[in-house]
Design a protein around this motif. Structure first.
Motif, PDB file in Angstrom:
ATOM      1  N   PHE A 151       1.913   1.805  -3.531  1.00 40.77           N
ATOM      2  CA  PHE A 151       0.813   2.349  -4.333  1.00 40.77           C
ATOM      3  C   PHE A 151       0.644   3.852  -4.095  1.00 40.77           C
ATOM      4  CE2 PHE A 151      -1.052  -2.040  -4.775  1.00 40.77           C
ATOM      5  CZ  PHE A 151      -0.965  -2.066  -6.153  1.00 40.77           C
ATOM      6  N   VAL A 152       0.751   4.268  -2.841  1.00 40.70           N
ATOM      7  CA  VAL A 152       0.648   5.695  -2.527  1.00 40.70           C
ATOM      8  C   VAL A 152       1.824   6.452  -3.130  1.00 40.70           C
ATOM      9  CG1 VAL A 152       0.694   7.370  -0.642  1.00 40.70           C
ATOM     10  CG2 VAL A 152      -0.720   5.325  -0.453  1.00 40.70           C
ATOM     11  N   LEU A 153       3.015   5.882  -3.028  1.00 40.54           N
ATOM     12  CA  LEU A 153       4.199   6.502  -3.625  1.00 40.54           C
ATOM     13  C   LEU A 153       4.057   6.610  -5.141  1.00 40.54           C
ATOM     14  CD1 LEU A 153       7.045   7.607  -3.098  1.00 40.54           C
ATOM     15  CD2 LEU A 153       7.896   5.283  -3.408  1.00 40.54           C
ATOM     16  N   GLU A 154       3.467   5.591  -5.754  1.00 39.82           N
ATOM     17  CA  GLU A 154       3.224   5.610  -7.210  1.00 39.82           C
ATOM     18  C   GLU A 154       2.303   6.766  -7.597  1.00 39.82           C
ATOM     19  OE1 GLU A 154       3.607   3.432 -11.013  1.00 39.82           O
ATOM     20  OE2 GLU A 154       4.592   3.140  -9.104  1.00 39.82           O
ATOM     21  N   ALA A 155       1.252   6.972  -6.823  1.00 36.79           N
ATOM     22  CA  ALA A 155       0.318   8.059  -7.110  1.00 36.79           C
ATOM     23  C   ALA A 155       0.981   9.422  -6.932  1.00 36.79           C
ATOM     24  CB  ALA A 155      -0.909   7.945  -6.215  1.00 36.79           C
ATOM     25  N   VAL A 156       1.759   9.561  -5.872  1.00 36.53           N
ATOM     26  CA  VAL A 156       2.437  10.843  -5.617  1.00 36.53           C
ATOM     27  C   VAL A 156       3.464  11.125  -6.707  1.00 36.53           C
ATOM     28  CG1 VAL A 156       3.997  12.031  -4.024  1.00 36.53           C
ATOM     29  CG2 VAL A 156       2.017  10.807  -3.133  1.00 36.53           C
ATOM     30  N   LEU A 157       4.244  10.127  -7.069  1.00 32.84           N
ATOM     31  CA  LEU A 157       5.234  10.316  -8.134  1.00 32.84           C
ATOM     32  C   LEU A 157       4.566  10.618  -9.473  1.00 32.84           C
ATOM     33  CD1 LEU A 157       7.822   7.531  -7.288  1.00 32.84           C
ATOM     34  CD2 LEU A 157       8.174   9.994  -7.174  1.00 32.84           C
ATOM     35  N   GLY A 158       3.438   9.986  -9.742  1.00 32.83           N
ATOM     36  CA  GLY A 158       2.702  10.286 -10.973  1.00 32.83           C
ATOM     37  C   GLY A 158       2.234  11.728 -11.017  1.00 32.83           C
ATOM     38  N   ALA A 211       9.111  -2.402  -8.950  1.00 35.44           N
ATOM     39  CA  ALA A 211       9.023  -2.992  -7.610  1.00 35.44           C
ATOM     40  C   ALA A 211       7.619  -3.490  -7.321  1.00 35.44           C
ATOM     41  CB  ALA A 211       9.458  -1.966  -6.568  1.00 35.44           C
ATOM     42  N   LEU A 212       6.613  -2.730  -7.737  1.00 35.06           N
ATOM     43  CA  LEU A 212       5.227  -3.159  -7.547  1.00 35.06           C
ATOM     44  C   LEU A 212       4.922  -4.410  -8.363  1.00 35.06           C
ATOM     45  CD1 LEU A 212       3.175   0.141  -7.447  1.00 35.06           C
ATOM     46  CD2 LEU A 212       3.213  -1.640  -5.717  1.00 35.06           C
ATOM     47  N   ASN A 213       5.496  -4.504  -9.545  1.00 35.65           N
ATOM     48  CA  ASN A 213       5.267  -5.662 -10.397  1.00 35.65           C
ATOM     49  C   ASN A 213       5.907  -6.919  -9.818  1.00 35.65           C
ATOM     50  OD1 ASN A 213       4.346  -7.074 -12.589  1.00 35.65           O
ATOM     51  ND2 ASN A 213       6.069  -6.510 -13.888  1.00 35.65           N
ATOM     52  N   LEU A 214       7.050  -6.770  -9.158  1.00 38.43           N
ATOM     53  CA  LEU A 214       7.750  -7.909  -8.591  1.00 38.43           C
ATOM     54  C   LEU A 214       7.091  -8.437  -7.319  1.00 38.43           C
ATOM     55  CD1 LEU A 214      11.463  -6.877  -9.167  1.00 38.43           C
ATOM     56  CD2 LEU A 214      10.115  -8.537 -10.445  1.00 38.43           C
ATOM     57  N   SER A 243       0.830  -1.209   0.000  1.00 35.97           N
ATOM     58  CA  SER A 243       0.000   0.000   0.000  1.00 35.97           C
ATOM     59  C   SER A 243       0.865   1.259   0.000  1.00 35.97           C
ATOM     60  CB  SER A 243      -0.947   0.000   1.193  1.00 35.97           C
ATOM     61  OG  SER A 243      -0.212  -0.022   2.400  1.00 35.97           O
ATOM     62  N   PHE A 244       2.013   1.199   0.679  1.00 29.93           N
ATOM     63  CA  PHE A 244       2.938   2.337   0.655  1.00 29.93           C
ATOM     64  C   PHE A 244       3.452   2.575  -0.761  1.00 29.93           C
ATOM     65  CE2 PHE A 244       7.391   3.745   0.719  1.00 29.93           C
ATOM     66  CZ  PHE A 244       7.214   5.025   1.222  1.00 29.93           C
TER      67      PHE A 244
END
Length: 76
Positions: free
Chosen positions: A6-13, A72-75, A3-4
């Motif tokens: 996923f949140v980092l992915e949204a912020v970076l996007g 990293a999320l994919n792995l 979940s961290f």
């Protein structure tokens, strides 16, 4: 952990989108044909310290982190 990421992915996007939208267009359009290129100015010679250079660096770093985070999320 997931979940961290996923949140980092949204912020970076969001950072990538905002930094790209804030950058100035590189195309001269018709004014470049009429007036010529504006590459001989003080700001063109010292571009490393300008706002555009800072935005370009932020964009590159955030895109690299976004790609690493996606892998990293994919792995997981």
């Amino acid at each position: 952990m997931k979940s961290f990421l996923f949140v980092l992915e949204a912020v970076l996007g969001l950072i990538v989108v905002v930094s790209i939208l804030m950058q100035k267009s590189k195309a001269d359009a018709l004014s470049g044909l009429i007036q010529g290129s504006k590459s001989e100015t003080f700001f063109a010679k010292n571009k490393a310290k300008t706002k555009e250079a800072m935005l370009a660096k932020i964009t590159m770093i955030s895109m690299l982190l976004f790609a690493v985070n996606t892998i990293a999320l994919n792995l997981l």
